[in-house]
Design a protein around this motif. Structure first.
Motif, PDB file in Angstrom:
ATOM      1  N   ALA A  44      58.566  -2.070  38.027  1.00  0.00           N
ATOM      2  CA  ALA A  44      59.463  -1.691  36.711  1.00  0.00           C
ATOM      3  C   ALA A  44      60.863  -2.032  37.036  1.00  0.00           C
ATOM      4  N   ALA A  45      61.351  -1.929  38.044  1.00  0.00           N
ATOM      5  CA  ALA A  45      62.758  -2.418  38.240  1.00  0.00           C
ATOM      6  C   ALA A  45      63.040  -3.932  38.250  1.00  0.00           C
ATOM      7  N   PHE A  46      62.262  -4.693  38.610  1.00  0.00           N
ATOM      8  CA  PHE A  46      62.164  -6.087  38.467  1.00  0.00           C
ATOM      9  C   PHE A  46      61.962  -6.537  37.381  1.00  0.00           C
ATOM     10  N   ILE A  47      60.965  -6.108  36.501  1.00  0.00           N
ATOM     11  CA  ILE A  47      60.754  -6.880  35.326  1.00  0.00           C
ATOM     12  C   ILE A  47      60.682  -6.097  34.229  1.00  0.00           C
ATOM     13  N   VAL A  64      58.571  -3.471  33.197  1.00  0.00           N
ATOM     14  CA  VAL A  64      57.373  -2.639  32.581  1.00  0.00           C
ATOM     15  C   VAL A  64      56.764  -1.817  33.715  1.00  0.00           C
ATOM     16  N   PRO A  65      56.590  -0.710  33.754  1.00  0.00           N
ATOM     17  CA  PRO A  65      56.949   0.399  32.322  1.00  0.00           C
ATOM     18  C   PRO A  65      58.510   0.412  32.456  1.00  0.00           C
ATOM     19  N   PRO A  66      59.032   1.004  31.604  1.00  0.00           N
ATOM     20  CA  PRO A  66      60.466   1.422  31.839  1.00  0.00           C
ATOM     21  C   PRO A  66      60.734   2.392  33.084  1.00  0.00           C
ATOM     22  N   VAL A  67      61.908   1.855  33.572  1.00  0.00           N
ATOM     23  CA  VAL A  67      62.418   2.578  34.754  1.00  0.00           C
ATOM     24  C   VAL A  67      62.591   3.932  34.523  1.00  0.00           C
ATOM     25  N   ILE A  68      63.081   4.042  33.127  1.00  0.00           N
ATOM     26  CA  ILE A  68      63.665   5.336  32.902  1.00  0.00           C
ATOM     27  C   ILE A  68      62.457   6.481  33.254  1.00  0.00           C
ATOM     28  N   ALA A  69      61.588   5.913  32.489  1.00  0.00           N
ATOM     29  CA  ALA A  69      60.270   6.840  32.622  1.00  0.00           C
ATOM     30  C   ALA A  69      59.844   7.272  33.992  1.00  0.00           C
ATOM     31  N   LEU A  70      60.059   6.386  34.908  1.00  0.00           N
ATOM     32  CA  LEU A  70      59.456   6.563  36.324  1.00  0.00           C
ATOM     33  C   LEU A  70      60.718   7.661  36.939  1.00  0.00           C
ATOM     34  N   VAL A  71      61.924   7.315  36.521  1.00  0.00           N
ATOM     35  CA  VAL A  71      63.050   8.330  37.399  1.00  0.00           C
ATOM     36  C   VAL A  71      62.875   9.569  36.558  1.00  0.00           C
ATOM     37  N   VAL A  72      62.585   9.765  35.375  1.00  0.00           N
ATOM     38  CA  VAL A  72      62.280  11.127  34.981  1.00  0.00           C
ATOM     39  C   VAL A  72      61.154  11.939  35.347  1.00  0.00           C
ATOM     40  N   LEU A  73      60.161  11.026  35.825  1.00  0.00           N
ATOM     41  CA  LEU A  73      58.805  11.524  36.266  1.00  0.00           C
ATOM     42  C   LEU A  73      58.744  11.897  38.064  1.00  0.00           C
ATOM     43  N   ALA A  74      59.811  11.275  38.364  1.00  0.00           N
ATOM     44  CA  ALA A  74      59.927  11.138  39.839  1.00  0.00           C
ATOM     45  C   ALA A  74      59.910  12.953  40.272  1.00  0.00           C
ATOM     46  N   VAL A  78      67.176   4.190  44.675  1.00  0.00           N
ATOM     47  CA  VAL A  78      67.596   2.727  45.491  1.00  0.00           C
ATOM     48  C   VAL A  78      66.773   1.794  45.231  1.00  0.00           C
ATOM     49  N   ILE A  79      65.256   1.989  44.879  1.00  0.00           N
ATOM     50  CA  ILE A  79      64.419   0.874  44.552  1.00  0.00           C
ATOM     51  C   ILE A  79      64.779   0.406  43.058  1.00  0.00           C
ATOM     52  N   ALA A  80      65.295   1.346  42.184  1.00  0.00           N
ATOM     53  CA  ALA A  80      65.530   0.765  40.888  1.00  0.00           C
ATOM     54  C   ALA A  80      66.893   0.082  40.894  1.00  0.00           C
ATOM     55  N   PHE A  81      67.748   0.424  41.872  1.00  0.00           N
ATOM     56  CA  PHE A  81      69.062  -0.271  42.055  1.00  0.00           C
ATOM     57  C   PHE A  81      69.234  -1.557  42.363  1.00  0.00           C
ATOM     58  N   VAL A  82      68.191  -1.700  43.396  1.00  0.00           N
ATOM     59  CA  VAL A  82      68.099  -3.108  44.427  1.00  0.00           C
ATOM     60  C   VAL A  82      67.273  -3.959  42.979  1.00  0.00           C
ATOM     61  N   GLY A  83      66.231  -3.327  42.361  1.00  0.00           N
ATOM     62  CA  GLY A  83      65.466  -4.153  41.473  1.00  0.00           C
ATOM     63  C   GLY A  83      66.259  -4.452  40.201  1.00  0.00           C
ATOM     64  N   ARG A  84      67.024  -3.657  39.584  1.00  0.00           N
ATOM     65  CA  ARG A  84      67.882  -3.920  38.696  1.00  0.00           C
ATOM     66  C   ARG A  84      69.008  -4.923  39.092  1.00  0.00           C
ATOM     67  N   PHE A  85      69.383  -4.902  40.300  1.00  0.00           N
ATOM     68  CA  PHE A  85      70.606  -5.865  40.825  1.00  0.00           C
ATOM     69  C   PHE A  85      70.107  -7.394  40.533  1.00  0.00           C
ATOM     70  N   VAL A  86      68.756  -7.476  41.291  1.00  0.00           N
ATOM     71  CA  VAL A  86      68.100  -8.623  41.468  1.00  0.00           C
ATOM     72  C   VAL A  86      67.962  -9.007  39.696  1.00  0.00           C
ATOM     73  N   ARG A  87      67.326  -8.632  39.206  1.00  0.00           N
ATOM     74  CA  ARG A  87      66.929  -8.583  37.734  1.00  0.00           C
ATOM     75  C   ARG A  87      68.169  -9.222  36.884  1.00  0.00           C
ATOM     76  N   PHE A  88      69.268  -8.446  36.866  1.00  0.00           N
ATOM     77  CA  PHE A  88      70.257  -8.619  36.097  1.00  0.00           C
ATOM     78  C   PHE A  88      71.187  -9.982  36.784  1.00  0.00           C
ATOM     79  N   THR A  89      71.248 -10.219  38.199  1.00  0.00           N
ATOM     80  CA  THR A  89      71.833 -11.410  38.725  1.00  0.00           C
ATOM     81  C   THR A  89      70.983 -12.774  38.306  1.00  0.00           C
TER      82      THR A  89
END
Length: 125
Positions: free
Chosen positions: A67-70, A72-82, A94-105
């Motif tokens: 989810a963090a890299f591509i 799908v599914p939305p990261v927000i759903a996994l954060v809320v369900l954690a 942390v996983i979301a941050f690293v994945g989002r950083f790579v994706r946006f870069t």
């Protein structure tokens, strides 16, 4: 971003965008605590735990990486369900941050090469 003349470096853009999203994810973690009180969510958690058992934590974290890299599914759903799934909230962030950083870069680096870019800005770019 790709069409800007004095654009910032892609890693800076990736850092700022991922920090912004993860700040919001931290706010939604609080909502995840309240979400676990709903009977439908409790039933979903029970059914999922019965179905996946010991593989649940690995599967949840793997799904968070995807989810963090591509997206799908939305990261927000996994954060809320954690919290309802008793996952480590900080690990998910942390996983979301690293994945989002790579994706946006990557999007900042290669945004102008994406097929739909020219449809949005025209051929003058």
């Amino acid at each position: 971003y790709a069409g800007m003349e004095d654009a910032h470096s892609p890693p800076i853009l990736g850092l700022v965008a991922s920090m912004g999203q993860c700040t919001m994810y931290l706010l939604f973690l609080y909502g995840g605590t309240h979400l676990s009180r709903w009977s439908k969510i409790q039933q979903l958690v029970r059914n999922t735990k019965e179905r996946f058992g010991e593989k649940l934590e690995t599967g949840f974290l793997s799904l968070t990486v995807t989810a963090a890299f591509i997206g799908v599914p939305p990261v927000i759903a996994l954060v809320v369900l954690a919290k309802p799934f008793k996952m480590s909230a900080w690990q998910v962030i942390v996983i979301a941050f690293v994945g989002r950083f790579v994706r946006f870069t990557v999007l900042a680096l290669f945004g102008d090469a994406l097929p739909f870019y020219h449809l949005m800005v025209g051929d003058e770019a």
